[in-house]
Write an enzyme that holds these catalytic residues in place. Structure first.
Site, short mmCIF file in Angstrom:
data_model
loop_
_atom_site.label_atom_id
_atom_site.label_comp_id
_atom_site.label_asym_id
_atom_site.label_seq_id
_atom_site.Cartn_x
_atom_site.Cartn_y
_atom_site.Cartn_z
N ALA A 1 0.85 -1.20 0.00
CA ALA A 1 0.00 0.00 0.00
C ALA A 1 0.88 1.25 0.00
O ALA A 1 2.10 1.15 -0.12
CB ALA A 1 -0.91 -0.01 1.22
N ASN A 2 0.27 2.42 0.09
CA ASN A 2 1.04 3.66 0.25
C ASN A 2 0.31 4.55 1.25
O ASN A 2 -0.77 4.20 1.74
CB ASN A 2 1.25 4.35 -1.10
CG ASN A 2 -0.06 4.74 -1.75
OD1 ASN A 2 -0.80 5.57 -1.22
ND2 ASN A 2 -0.37 4.12 -2.88
N ALA A 3 0.91 5.71 1.55
CA ALA A 3 0.45 6.53 2.67
C ALA A 3 -0.69 7.49 2.31
O ALA A 3 -1.05 8.34 3.14
CB ALA A 3 1.63 7.32 3.23
#
Ligand code: CTP
Length: 229
Positions: free
Chosen positions: A35-37
């Site tokens: 995932a990413n932020a």
């Protein structure tokens, strides 16, 4: 007419827009993902600003912890592949698209159908393949539609964003210097530069909601230009 002359409170009644927001999750096995932020705050703020302007909004959202904007049609997706499929389907029936999602650039080549055990060694190296570029795909088929993309950069903001404007083929890139604490994923403020084919326009530090209002006004201006030409 110059773009700056368009009202900050446009009336977009009858206009249909697509907004993408949030991260994507790329499955490794049934319990793990890449995932990413991205918080989704910017995309959700843009959806709300379009709704305030009277537009019909379809919000395609990756996994986020935000309440759905009242009045929007919300399509929940998880992976980049799902976001592409949903975006292509909705794009066919909109006048403009603002793609604020932080789509994963890579996804695992294989998704294990069981939880990978440490003893299998399968988590030490995960083979990845590139995802499809949604912004590029939609821009290639945009016809009279207005398409806006984002660029999250930590260095050479304007150069990278200008390169993205050309390579993706969209009408406007909202460039965000995410190396700044006040302008990064999850913050409530942003300091962005709008990058148009005729050059960049830097905006001061402002709340994400105010940035959203400006993006909506720019889209309204570009749609009006299209109609007038
Ligand atoms: N984007 C997309 N599909 C992808 C990757 C990105 O539609 N698979 C879109 C994002 O929604 C955003 C824009 O492309 O509007 C720029 O995303 P960014 O991650 O900054 O750019 P990349 O093309 O991934 O380039 P790089 O990672 O090299 O900076």
């Amino acid at each position: 007419m110059r773009r700056d002359d368009f009202t900050a409170h446009p009336d977009l009644t009858g206009v249909r827009v697509l907004v993408t927001a949030g991260p994507t999750h790329e499955a490794i096995d049934p319990v793990r993902y890449i995932a990413n932020a991205s918080s989704g705050k910017m995309g959700y703020a843009i959806a709300r600003a379009f709704l305030r302007a009277g537009a019909a909004v379809t919000l395609i959202s990756g996994p986020v912890a935000l309440d759905a904007p009242e009045g929007a049609e919300v399509v929940h997706v998880t992976s980049a592949e799902e976001m592409l499929a949903a975006s292509e389907e909705v794009f066919a029936r909109v006048d403009a698209a603002v793609l604020a999602a932080a789509v994963a650039d890579y996804t695992p080549v294989r998704v294990a159908d069981h939880k990978i055990k440490k003893s299998e060694g399968g988590l030490r190296v995960i083979e990845l393949k590139e995802t499809a570029d949604i912004l590029k795909a939609l821009s290639a088929a945009k016809g009279p539609r207005v398409v806006v993309g984002f660029a999250a950069e930590t260095d050479d903001l304007i150069a990278h964003a200008t390169e993205k404007l050309t390579s993706k083929g969209c009408d406007l890139i909202v460039a965000n210097d995410v190396s700044r604490a006040d302008s990064t994923f999850g913050s409530d403020t942003d300091r962005v530069t709008l990058v148009f084919p005729d050059g960049p326009r830097a905006l001061p530090l402002m709340a994400k909601g105010e940035v959203a209002e400006i993006i909506v006004a720019e889209v309204a201006g570009l749609l009006a230009e299209r109609r007038a030409s």
